[in-house]
Design an enzyme around this catalytic site. Structure first.
Site, short mmCIF file in Angstrom:
data_model
loop_
_atom_site.label_atom_id
_atom_site.label_comp_id
_atom_site.label_asym_id
_atom_site.label_seq_id
_atom_site.Cartn_x
_atom_site.Cartn_y
_atom_site.Cartn_z
N GLY A 239 0.76 -1.25 0.00
CA GLY A 239 0.00 0.00 0.00
C GLY A 239 0.78 1.29 0.00
N GLU A 273 3.94 -6.56 1.91
CA GLU A 273 3.53 -6.98 0.56
C GLU A 273 3.59 -5.79 -0.41
OE1 GLU A 273 -0.44 -8.46 1.14
OE2 GLU A 273 0.20 -10.21 2.25
N PRO A 274 4.78 -5.25 -0.63
CA PRO A 274 4.87 -4.07 -1.49
C PRO A 274 4.71 -4.41 -2.96
CG PRO A 274 7.06 -4.83 -0.93
CD PRO A 274 6.10 -5.72 -0.18
N GLY A 275 3.94 -3.64 -3.67
CA GLY A 275 3.79 -3.84 -5.11
C GLY A 275 4.23 -2.57 -5.84
N TYR A 316 -9.24 4.92 -12.73
CA TYR A 316 -9.10 5.64 -11.45
C TYR A 316 -8.82 7.12 -11.64
CZ TYR A 316 -7.42 0.83 -10.48
OH TYR A 316 -7.24 -0.53 -10.42
N CYS A 342 -12.57 2.72 -29.16
CA CYS A 342 -13.87 3.34 -29.42
C CYS A 342 -14.66 3.58 -28.14
CB CYS A 342 -14.66 2.46 -30.38
SG CYS A 342 -13.74 2.26 -31.89
N GLU A 343 -14.13 4.42 -27.28
CA GLU A 343 -14.81 4.82 -26.05
C GLU A 343 -14.28 6.19 -25.67
OE1 GLU A 343 -15.62 2.51 -22.81
OE2 GLU A 343 -15.21 0.58 -23.76
N TYR A 371 0.74 -2.11 -12.25
CA TYR A 371 -0.66 -2.11 -12.69
C TYR A 371 -0.79 -1.51 -14.10
CZ TYR A 371 -0.95 -2.92 -7.70
OH TYR A 371 -0.75 -3.42 -6.43
N1 LLP Z 1 -1.44 -7.01 -0.70
C1 LLP Z 1 -2.73 -7.15 -1.02
C2 LLP Z 1 -3.55 -8.12 -0.29
C3 LLP Z 1 -3.28 -6.35 -2.04
O1 LLP Z 1 -4.56 -6.49 -2.35
C4 LLP Z 1 -2.46 -5.43 -2.73
C5 LLP Z 1 -3.00 -4.61 -3.81
C6 LLP Z 1 -1.10 -5.35 -2.37
C7 LLP Z 1 -0.63 -6.15 -1.35
C8 LLP Z 1 -0.14 -4.43 -3.06
O2 LLP Z 1 -0.46 -3.11 -2.89
P1 LLP Z 1 0.53 -1.94 -3.38
O3 LLP Z 1 1.78 -2.05 -2.53
O4 LLP Z 1 0.83 -2.15 -4.79
O5 LLP Z 1 -0.22 -0.72 -3.13
N2 LLP Z 1 -4.87 -1.54 -9.75
C9 LLP Z 1 -4.76 -0.50 -8.74
C10 LLP Z 1 -4.15 -1.01 -7.47
C11 LLP Z 1 -4.88 -2.20 -6.89
C12 LLP Z 1 -4.23 -2.73 -5.66
C13 LLP Z 1 -4.83 -4.02 -5.27
N3 LLP Z 1 -4.21 -4.65 -4.17
C14 LLP Z 1 -3.98 0.66 -9.33
O6 LLP Z 1 -3.60 0.61 -10.49
O7 LLP Z 1 -3.78 1.66 -8.65
#
Ligand code: LLP
Length: 414
Positions: A239, A273-275, A316, A342-343, A371
C-alpha cells in the site's frame, strides 16, 4: 528515484536510448529498468532490517516472469492472489515458504495447489474460506498455516476503488468476526493460525492509516494470546504510495522506523507486501503519436497506446506524466492524450500542457511499471504490447508483442 533520464536531448532507460528500443521493438512498448527494480526492492527491504521480516513482492503489480525472477534473486518472497500467480512465483524460483496467499475468492483447486506446494500461509478472508481450507487440507492429510485478514475499518484516504480496509469493503473480517474466526480455527483439526493479516489499501501517501491499523492489530493480538493463540507473523500488506505527480509519500525508511518503534521487543516476523512502491516508477510506456486533431473545444493527441494497454487513467482518473522522448523545445499546448479505442473513456492524460508533438514522434508515459501491463487486455482486438527490461546497456525482451494470430489462437474450433 528511477533510471529514466534525459541525456543530450533524448530519453534514456539506463544506458539505452528509448527511441532505439521503440525502433527495435515497436510501440506501444513497456520498458522496465532492472536497476530501478533492484534499487527499490533493496531500499524497501533495508527499511525493515531492524525487524525480523519478509518482503513479499505483490505479484499483481507487475507479474512478468523476468521481473519476478529478478526480484526472487534479491531474496523477495511473493504475495499472490490466484493460482496463476502461484504458478508464476514458482516458475520464477521463489521458495514456497516465502509465499503468502490473499484474496476473497480462493477456489478449491487453488487451495489444493497452494497446499500441495507448501506455501507459508493463507490469508483467510471469510468463514466459508476457513472451512474450505480445513476440508481440503484434511483430504490431503495436511495442516494449513493460516492468518485471518482483519478489516480494521481504517480510512486509507486513497481512491475508493483501491481502499480495502473500510467496513463497507469486501475484504477481510471485522475485528469481532475475526476473533470468532480464530476461535473457530482453533477447533478445526487441519488449520493452524500462525499469523494476523491486514491490507488497508493502495497508494497511501501517509503512514498514519498504517499505524492506526497496527494499533488495532496489536490490541487484537493481545486478545488472541488470552485465548491461547500465539502467532508468529504479522502481515501488514502493501500500500505504500509513490510520486506520480506532486504526491510526497513517505520513504519506506520512515515506515520501517515507525514499525520498529511499535514492534520492538515482540517476537513477531513482519511480512510486507509491497507492489507499486517496487514496480511503479521502474517502468514507462512508450507510444507513438498517430494523429493530432483540433476540435472547437479540445486539442487531441492520438497515440498508439490505449486504455487496453494502461487502464489506470480511465479506471481511477490516475495521473501519469507524459513527456516527449526527444524534446524539441516547442511551446506547450493544452491537450488530451487519447488512444484509438472506441470509447470516450479511452484517455491516457487529460488537460495536459504538452509540446505540440507531431505524428510519428514518441511520447513516454511515466510511472507505468505497476498495474500497467498486468491490467492490460485485448479490448478492440488490440494485440498486447511488448515488454523489455533494460539492465545497464543490456536489453532483454521480457514478453514479445502479441500477433494477430495470438488474438484468435485460443478460440474455437467452432
Ligand atoms: N497485498 C494485497 C492483499 C493487495 O490487495 C495489494 C493490492 C497489495 C498487497 C499491493 O499493494 P501496493 O503495494 O501495490 O499498493 N490496480 C490499482 C491497485 C490495486 C491494488 C490491489 N491490491 C492501481 O492501479 O492503482
Amino acid at each position: 528515484m528511477h533510471y529514466f533520464d534525459y541525456r543530450g536531448g533524448e530519453l534514456y532507460a539506463e544506458e539505452v536510448k528509448v527511441s532505439d528500443l521503440a525502433a527495435r521493438f515497436g510501440t506501444p512498448l513497456y520498458i522496465y529498468s532492472a536497476a530501478t527494480f533492484r534499487r527499490h526492492f533493496s531500499a524497501f527491504d533495508a527499511a525493515f532490517e531492524g525487524l525480523a521480516h519478509l518482503s513479499c513482492y505483490s505479484v499483481k503489480a507487475n507479474s512478468n516472469i523476468c521481473v519476478l525472477r529478478l526480484l526472487a534473486e534479491l531474496g523477495a518472497g511473493m504475495d499472490i492472489v490466484s493460482g496463476g500467480e502461484l504458478h508464476r512465483a514458482l516458475a520464477a524460483g521463489v521458495a514456497p515458504r516465502k509465499i503468502v496467499y490473499s484474496g476473497v475468492g480462493k477456489r478449491e483447486a487453488e487451495i489444493r495447489f497452494a497446499l500441495e506446494t507448501g506455501i507459508l500461509m493463507f490469508n483467510v478472508e471469510s468463514f466459508g474460506e476457513l472451512e474450505r481450507i480445513d476440508a481440503v487440507a484434511r483430504e490431503l492429510g495436511k495442516t494449513a498455516r493460516i492468518s485471518l485478514r482483519i478489516n480494521p475499518d481504517v480510512d486509507p484516504k486513497t481512491h475508493p476503488y483501491i481502499s480495502t480496509g473500510l467496513q463497507k469493503n469486501k475484504f477481510g473480517l471485522d475485528i469481532e468476526a475475526s476473533f470468532a474466526a480464530y476461535q473457530r480455527a482453533k477447533e478445526l483439526p487441519n488449520v493452524v493460525p500462525v499469523g494476523i493479516d491486514c491490507h488497508i489499501g493502495s497508494q497511501l501517501t501517509s503512514i498514519e492509516p498504517f499505524l492506526e491499523a497496527l494499533t488495532r492489530i496489536i490490541t487484537f493480538n493481545e486478545r488472541l494470546k488470552d485465548i491461547g493463540i500465539v502467532i508468529d507473523y504479522l502481515d501488514l500488506g502493501g500500500g505504500l504510495g509513490i510520486p506520480y505527480d506532486q504526491e510526497t509519500p513517505p520513504h519506506p525508511a520512515a515506515y520501517g522506523q515507525a514499525l520498529s518503534e511499535r514492534l520492538k521487543g515482540r517476537s513477531l516476523t513482519v511480512i510486507l507486501e509491497p507492489g507499486r512502491v517496487i514496480a511503479g516508477n521502474a517502468g514507462i510506456l512508450v507510444s507513438e503519436v498517430v494523429y493530432t486533431k483540433q476540435t472547437k473545444s479540445k486539442n487531441f493527441v492520438i497515440v498508439d497506446a490505449a486504455m487496453n494497454d494502461l487502464v489506470r487513467p480511465s479506471l481511477y482518473q490516475s495521473f501519469h506524466a507524459v513527456r516527449e522522448v526527444a524534446p524539441k523545445g516547442r511551446q506547450p499546448v493544452n491537450v488530451d492524450v487519447v488512444g484509438p479505442i472506441c470509447e470516450s473513456g479511452d484517455f491516457l492524460a487529460k488537460d495536459r500542457d504538452l509540446a505540440a508533438v507531431a505524428p510519428g514522434e514518441l511520447v513516454a508515459l511515466f510511472s507505468a511499471g505497476a498495474y500497467g501491463f498486468s491490467m492490460s487486455s485485448n479490448y478492440n482486438s488490440r494485440p498486447r504490447a511488448a515488454e523489455v527490461i533494460v539492465d545497464g546497456d543490456r536489453v532483454v525482451l521480457a514478453r514479445r508483442r502479441e500477433t494477430y494470430d495470438d488474438l484468435i489462437a485460443l478460440e474455437g474450433p467452432c
